[in-house]
Scaffold this motif. Structure first.
Motif, PDB file in Angstrom:
ATOM      1  N   MET A  13       0.831  -1.194   0.000  1.00 56.03           N
ATOM      2  CA  MET A  13       0.000   0.000   0.000  1.00 56.03           C
ATOM      3  C   MET A  13       0.866   1.245   0.000  1.00 56.03           C
ATOM      4  SD  MET A  13      -3.021  -1.093   2.621  1.00 56.03           S
ATOM      5  CE  MET A  13      -3.542   0.587   2.731  1.00 56.03           C
ATOM      6  N   ILE A  14       0.410   2.234  -0.705  1.00 61.11           N
ATOM      7  CA  ILE A  14       1.058   3.532  -0.645  1.00 61.11           C
ATOM      8  C   ILE A  14       0.794   4.089   0.750  1.00 61.11           C
ATOM      9  CG2 ILE A  14       1.015   5.882  -1.565  1.00 61.11           C
ATOM     10  CD1 ILE A  14       0.211   4.605  -4.280  1.00 61.11           C
ATOM     11  N   PRO A  15       1.841   4.523   1.435  1.00 59.76           N
ATOM     12  CA  PRO A  15       1.616   5.019   2.800  1.00 59.76           C
ATOM     13  C   PRO A  15       0.792   6.303   2.810  1.00 59.76           C
ATOM     14  CG  PRO A  15       3.893   5.377   2.137  1.00 59.76           C
ATOM     15  CD  PRO A  15       3.237   4.589   1.039  1.00 59.76           C
ATOM     16  N   ALA A  16       0.149   6.544   3.933  1.00 56.46           N
ATOM     17  CA  ALA A  16      -0.632   7.774   4.103  1.00 56.46           C
ATOM     18  C   ALA A  16       0.298   8.983   4.046  1.00 56.46           C
ATOM     19  CB  ALA A  16      -1.357   7.740   5.443  1.00 56.46           C
ATOM     20  N   LEU A  17      -0.218  10.064   3.488  1.00 53.25           N
ATOM     21  CA  LEU A  17       0.547  11.309   3.425  1.00 53.25           C
ATOM     22  C   LEU A  17       0.707  11.882   4.828  1.00 53.25           C
ATOM     23  CD1 LEU A  17      -1.141  12.936   0.288  1.00 53.25           C
ATOM     24  CD2 LEU A  17       0.921  11.525   0.370  1.00 53.25           C
ATOM     25  N   PRO A  24       3.104  23.328   2.011  1.00 53.53           N
ATOM     26  CA  PRO A  24       1.673  23.619   1.860  1.00 53.53           C
ATOM     27  C   PRO A  24       0.769  22.390   1.792  1.00 53.53           C
ATOM     28  CG  PRO A  24       2.866  24.176  -0.153  1.00 53.53           C
ATOM     29  CD  PRO A  24       3.896  23.795   0.866  1.00 53.53           C
ATOM     30  N   TRP A  25       1.305  21.218   1.390  1.00 54.04           N
ATOM     31  CA  TRP A  25       0.483  20.018   1.261  1.00 54.04           C
ATOM     32  C   TRP A  25       1.171  18.871   1.971  1.00 54.04           C
ATOM     33  CZ3 TRP A  25       2.191  22.733  -3.118  1.00 54.04           C
ATOM     34  CH2 TRP A  25       1.261  23.634  -3.618  1.00 54.04           C
ATOM     35  N   ASP A  26       0.387  17.923   2.411  1.00 52.79           N
ATOM     36  CA  ASP A  26       0.954  16.707   2.973  1.00 52.79           C
ATOM     37  C   ASP A  26       1.720  15.965   1.881  1.00 52.79           C
ATOM     38  OD1 ASP A  26      -0.289  17.415   5.312  1.00 52.79           O
ATOM     39  OD2 ASP A  26      -1.761  15.798   5.274  1.00 52.79           O
ATOM     40  N   VAL A  27       2.744  15.223   2.295  1.00 52.46           N
ATOM     41  CA  VAL A  27       3.628  14.514   1.369  1.00 52.46           C
ATOM     42  C   VAL A  27       3.799  13.068   1.821  1.00 52.46           C
ATOM     43  CG1 VAL A  27       4.872  16.621   0.719  1.00 52.46           C
ATOM     44  CG2 VAL A  27       5.709  15.224   2.631  1.00 52.46           C
ATOM     45  N   ALA A  42      -5.619   4.410  -7.901  1.00 54.34           N
ATOM     46  CA  ALA A  42      -6.616   4.404  -6.827  1.00 54.34           C
ATOM     47  C   ALA A  42      -6.357   5.512  -5.801  1.00 54.34           C
ATOM     48  CB  ALA A  42      -6.621   3.045  -6.132  1.00 54.34           C
ATOM     49  N   THR A  43      -5.105   5.839  -5.571  1.00 55.28           N
ATOM     50  CA  THR A  43      -4.755   6.816  -4.535  1.00 55.28           C
ATOM     51  C   THR A  43      -4.746   8.249  -5.044  1.00 55.28           C
ATOM     52  OG1 THR A  43      -3.388   5.129  -3.462  1.00 55.28           O
ATOM     53  CG2 THR A  43      -3.011   7.416  -2.802  1.00 55.28           C
ATOM     54  N   PHE A  44      -4.250   8.470  -6.256  1.00 54.81           N
ATOM     55  CA  PHE A  44      -3.983   9.837  -6.697  1.00 54.81           C
ATOM     56  C   PHE A  44      -4.790  10.311  -7.909  1.00 54.81           C
ATOM     57  CE2 PHE A  44      -0.009   8.645  -4.466  1.00 54.81           C
ATOM     58  CZ  PHE A  44      -0.059   9.614  -3.472  1.00 54.81           C
ATOM     59  N   ALA A  45      -5.463   9.425  -8.650  1.00 53.77           N
ATOM     60  CA  ALA A  45      -6.205   9.838  -9.853  1.00 53.77           C
ATOM     61  C   ALA A  45      -7.676  10.036  -9.511  1.00 53.77           C
ATOM     62  CB  ALA A  45      -6.023   8.815 -10.966  1.00 53.77           C
ATOM     63  N   TYR A  78       1.938  15.807  -7.604  1.00 50.97           N
ATOM     64  CA  TYR A  78       0.989  14.736  -7.921  1.00 50.97           C
ATOM     65  C   TYR A  78       0.889  13.721  -6.785  1.00 50.97           C
ATOM     66  CZ  TYR A  78      -1.726  11.358 -10.528  1.00 50.97           C
ATOM     67  OH  TYR A  78      -2.728  10.514 -10.928  1.00 50.97           O
ATOM     68  N   VAL A  79       2.003  13.436  -6.132  1.00 52.45           N
ATOM     69  CA  VAL A  79       1.993  12.471  -5.025  1.00 52.45           C
ATOM     70  C   VAL A  79       1.971  13.200  -3.689  1.00 52.45           C
ATOM     71  CG1 VAL A  79       2.955  10.533  -6.311  1.00 52.45           C
ATOM     72  CG2 VAL A  79       4.495  12.135  -5.175  1.00 52.45           C
ATOM     73  N   SER A  80       1.230  14.287  -3.656  1.00 53.03           N
ATOM     74  CA  SER A  80       1.048  15.075  -2.431  1.00 53.03           C
ATOM     75  C   SER A  80      -0.452  15.307  -2.237  1.00 53.03           C
ATOM     76  CB  SER A  80       1.775  16.424  -2.546  1.00 53.03           C
ATOM     77  OG  SER A  80       1.031  17.334  -3.340  1.00 53.03           O
ATOM     78  N   GLY A  81      -0.777  16.086  -1.235  1.00 52.81           N
ATOM     79  CA  GLY A  81      -2.165  16.418  -0.970  1.00 52.81           C
ATOM     80  C   GLY A  81      -2.683  17.587  -1.787  1.00 52.81           C
ATOM     81  N   LYS A  82      -1.896  18.104  -2.716  1.00 56.78           N
ATOM     82  CA  LYS A  82      -2.356  19.214  -3.548  1.00 56.78           C
ATOM     83  C   LYS A  82      -3.547  18.744  -4.396  1.00 56.78           C
ATOM     84  CE  LYS A  82      -0.764  22.773  -6.755  1.00 56.78           C
ATOM     85  NZ  LYS A  82       0.386  23.295  -7.498  1.00 56.78           N
ATOM     86  N   PRO A  83      -4.703  19.411  -4.280  1.00 60.77           N
ATOM     87  CA  PRO A  83      -5.910  18.921  -4.972  1.00 60.77           C
ATOM     88  C   PRO A  83      -5.791  18.887  -6.492  1.00 60.77           C
ATOM     89  CG  PRO A  83      -6.484  20.566  -3.323  1.00 60.77           C
ATOM     90  CD  PRO A  83      -4.993  20.560  -3.436  1.00 60.77           C
TER      91      PRO A  83
END
Length: 171
Positions: A13-17, A24-27, A42-45, A78-83
């Motif tokens: 699993m991709i770990p939680a940010l 500015p965003w979770d990583v 599933a996680t980022f798209a 893309y792999v951050s919490g940036k919407p």
């Protein structure tokens, strides 16, 4: 008669940010985290702009796999919490590449990698190429948060064993 049943499930699993003070965003947490394209999707798209970037990343990765690339490392907003990220950053492992088959776009760094962004939605660098600012190979450079200088994570996708890539190569 006794029936034995085994349920062995392997989940990567991709770990939680995680938050980093000053970013500015979770990583992703520090480290190189293995992932599949199914997991990245599933996680980022999860919205239309992110979906378009995912399709470009997948198409670029298939092109790289066709010339022998075994790993792509994914970074950026893309792999951050940036919407709504504007692009993604990736680097590819040059080990095993047949450079005669490599699309020249992966070596085109002109105009801020404009041709790469236009075709695939993101930027690609050889993972061993040295980034000029910090003097680190891109695989290592990508693990440094640009806002704080602190360590953060990236994703490693094995192109040689990814089902999504394999299905597309067989087409």
């Amino acid at each position: 008669m006794t029936l034995n049943r085994y349920n062995i499930i392997v989940v990567i699993m991709i770990p939680a940010l995680v938050p980093i003070l000053g970013t500015p965003w979770d990583v992703l947490p520090p480290g190189v985290h293995g992932a599949t394209f199914a997991e990245v999707e599933a996680t980022f798209a999860y919205n239309l702009p992110r979906r378009a970037l995912f399709v470009g990343l997948l198409n670029a990765s298939v092109a790289l796999a066709r010339c022998g690339c075994r790993f792509v490392f994914l970074d950026g907003s893309y792999v951050s919490g940036k919407p709504i990220p504007g692009d993604y950053d990736a680097c590819w492992d040059p080990d095993g590449i047949d450079f005669d088959k490599l699309d020249p776009i992966f070596e085109d760094f002109d105009n801020g990698r404009a041709n790469q962004k236009a075709r695939y939605g993101g930027e690609f660098f050889p993972s061993t190429l040295i980034e000029a600012g910090l003097g680190a190979a891109f695989k290592d450079f990508f693990q440094i948060d640009r806002f704080t200088g602190k360590k953060k994570g990236i994703l490693s996708i094995s192109l040689s064993s990814d089902d999504t890539v394999s299905r597309r190569i067989k087409r």
